[in-house]
Design a protein around this motif. Sequence first.
Motif, short mmCIF file in Angstrom:
data_model
loop_
_atom_site.label_atom_id
_atom_site.label_comp_id
_atom_site.label_asym_id
_atom_site.label_seq_id
_atom_site.Cartn_x
_atom_site.Cartn_y
_atom_site.Cartn_z
N GLY A 36 0.76 -1.34 -0.05
CA GLY A 36 0.08 0.05 -0.17
C GLY A 36 0.78 1.31 -0.08
O GLY A 36 0.23 2.63 -0.42
N ALA A 37 2.13 1.26 0.47
CA ALA A 37 2.97 2.26 0.35
C ALA A 37 3.92 2.44 -1.06
O ALA A 37 4.20 3.53 -1.14
CB ALA A 37 3.90 2.09 1.49
N MET A 38 3.71 1.50 -2.06
CA MET A 38 4.17 1.69 -3.21
C MET A 38 3.15 1.22 -4.22
O MET A 38 2.28 0.73 -4.16
CB MET A 38 5.12 0.75 -3.30
CG MET A 38 6.56 0.78 -2.39
SD MET A 38 7.41 2.32 -2.79
CE MET A 38 8.49 1.82 -4.21
N PHE A 39 3.54 1.90 -5.41
CA PHE A 39 2.60 1.68 -6.46
C PHE A 39 3.08 0.87 -7.59
O PHE A 39 4.57 0.95 -7.72
CB PHE A 39 2.11 3.12 -7.08
CG PHE A 39 1.24 3.77 -6.11
CD1 PHE A 39 -0.10 3.47 -6.09
CD2 PHE A 39 1.67 4.59 -5.24
CE1 PHE A 39 -0.80 4.42 -5.22
CE2 PHE A 39 0.98 5.20 -4.32
CZ PHE A 39 -0.28 5.18 -4.34
N ALA A 40 2.56 -0.08 -8.21
CA ALA A 40 2.94 -0.50 -9.58
C ALA A 40 2.40 0.18 -10.64
O ALA A 40 1.32 0.60 -10.75
CB ALA A 40 2.41 -1.80 -9.75
N LEU A 58 -0.09 -7.80 -12.34
CA LEU A 58 0.94 -7.62 -11.28
C LEU A 58 0.73 -9.24 -10.49
O LEU A 58 -0.15 -9.26 -9.92
CB LEU A 58 0.55 -6.23 -10.31
CG LEU A 58 1.69 -6.43 -9.24
CD1 LEU A 58 3.14 -5.96 -9.82
CD2 LEU A 58 1.41 -5.21 -8.36
N GLU A 59 1.90 -9.74 -10.65
CA GLU A 59 1.98 -11.15 -10.15
C GLU A 59 3.03 -11.13 -8.81
O GLU A 59 3.71 -10.41 -8.74
CB GLU A 59 2.07 -12.16 -10.99
CG GLU A 59 1.16 -12.54 -12.22
CD GLU A 59 1.57 -13.78 -12.99
OE1 GLU A 59 0.54 -14.16 -13.59
OE2 GLU A 59 2.75 -13.86 -13.20
N THR A 60 2.55 -12.08 -7.83
CA THR A 60 3.64 -12.15 -6.74
C THR A 60 3.61 -13.60 -6.57
O THR A 60 2.77 -14.63 -7.04
CB THR A 60 2.90 -11.64 -5.59
OG1 THR A 60 4.11 -11.65 -4.33
CG2 THR A 60 1.72 -12.40 -5.10
N ALA A 61 4.65 -14.07 -6.02
CA ALA A 61 5.14 -15.59 -5.75
C ALA A 61 6.14 -15.78 -4.46
O ALA A 61 6.70 -14.66 -4.29
CB ALA A 61 5.87 -16.21 -6.93
N VAL A 91 -1.67 0.95 -9.72
CA VAL A 91 -2.33 0.51 -8.63
C VAL A 91 -1.18 0.42 -7.27
O VAL A 91 -0.07 -0.06 -7.50
CB VAL A 91 -2.59 -1.15 -8.77
CG1 VAL A 91 -3.90 -1.03 -9.96
CG2 VAL A 91 -1.68 -2.13 -9.16
N ALA A 92 -1.88 0.54 -6.22
CA ALA A 92 -1.22 0.37 -4.98
C ALA A 92 -0.73 -0.97 -4.80
O ALA A 92 -1.64 -1.76 -5.12
CB ALA A 92 -1.75 0.80 -3.75
N VAL A 93 0.16 -1.51 -4.46
CA VAL A 93 0.69 -2.71 -4.23
C VAL A 93 -0.09 -3.33 -2.94
O VAL A 93 -0.08 -3.13 -1.97
CB VAL A 93 2.25 -3.19 -4.05
CG1 VAL A 93 2.46 -4.47 -3.65
CG2 VAL A 93 2.94 -2.65 -5.21
N PRO A 94 -1.02 -4.30 -3.11
CA PRO A 94 -2.01 -4.75 -2.04
C PRO A 94 -1.58 -5.53 -1.07
O PRO A 94 -0.44 -6.22 -1.28
CB PRO A 94 -3.15 -5.36 -3.01
CG PRO A 94 -2.44 -6.23 -4.11
CD PRO A 94 -1.31 -5.08 -4.34
#
Length: 127
Positions: A36-40, A58-61, A91-94
Amino acid sequence: MLLDQNTVLSEKQAVTTTAASTNTVDLKAAGNFVPGAMFALCRVDVDFAGLTSMKVALETAANSNFSDAVELASASFLAAALTANKNILAVAVPVGVKRYLRAKYTVTGTATAGKVSCFLTDTVDMH
């Protein structure tokens, strides 16, 4: 807007077929990352041509090979919207982010041209 080379997922990456971003970000190496403090932010650098549409995700793993990839956010765009100097995903990184982040570009149709940059930043310039 601050930009750190260590948080660049794609830099003017040619996207003519479905592909992952050239780079991934290891959030453990990044230190105290707070969702939430960084944006993609993904933007078109060179007009796309030939394709029907493109989905940007935006993907995470937890694993660096993204064998357990989870989509955090995405948006799809028709070819007419994929024009140079246009932000296409901001988007904000959720919450729910795992250790690694990457962008994934899913192309529908046959792209003959188009480049995109995607990176993490502290703010989004909407101009």
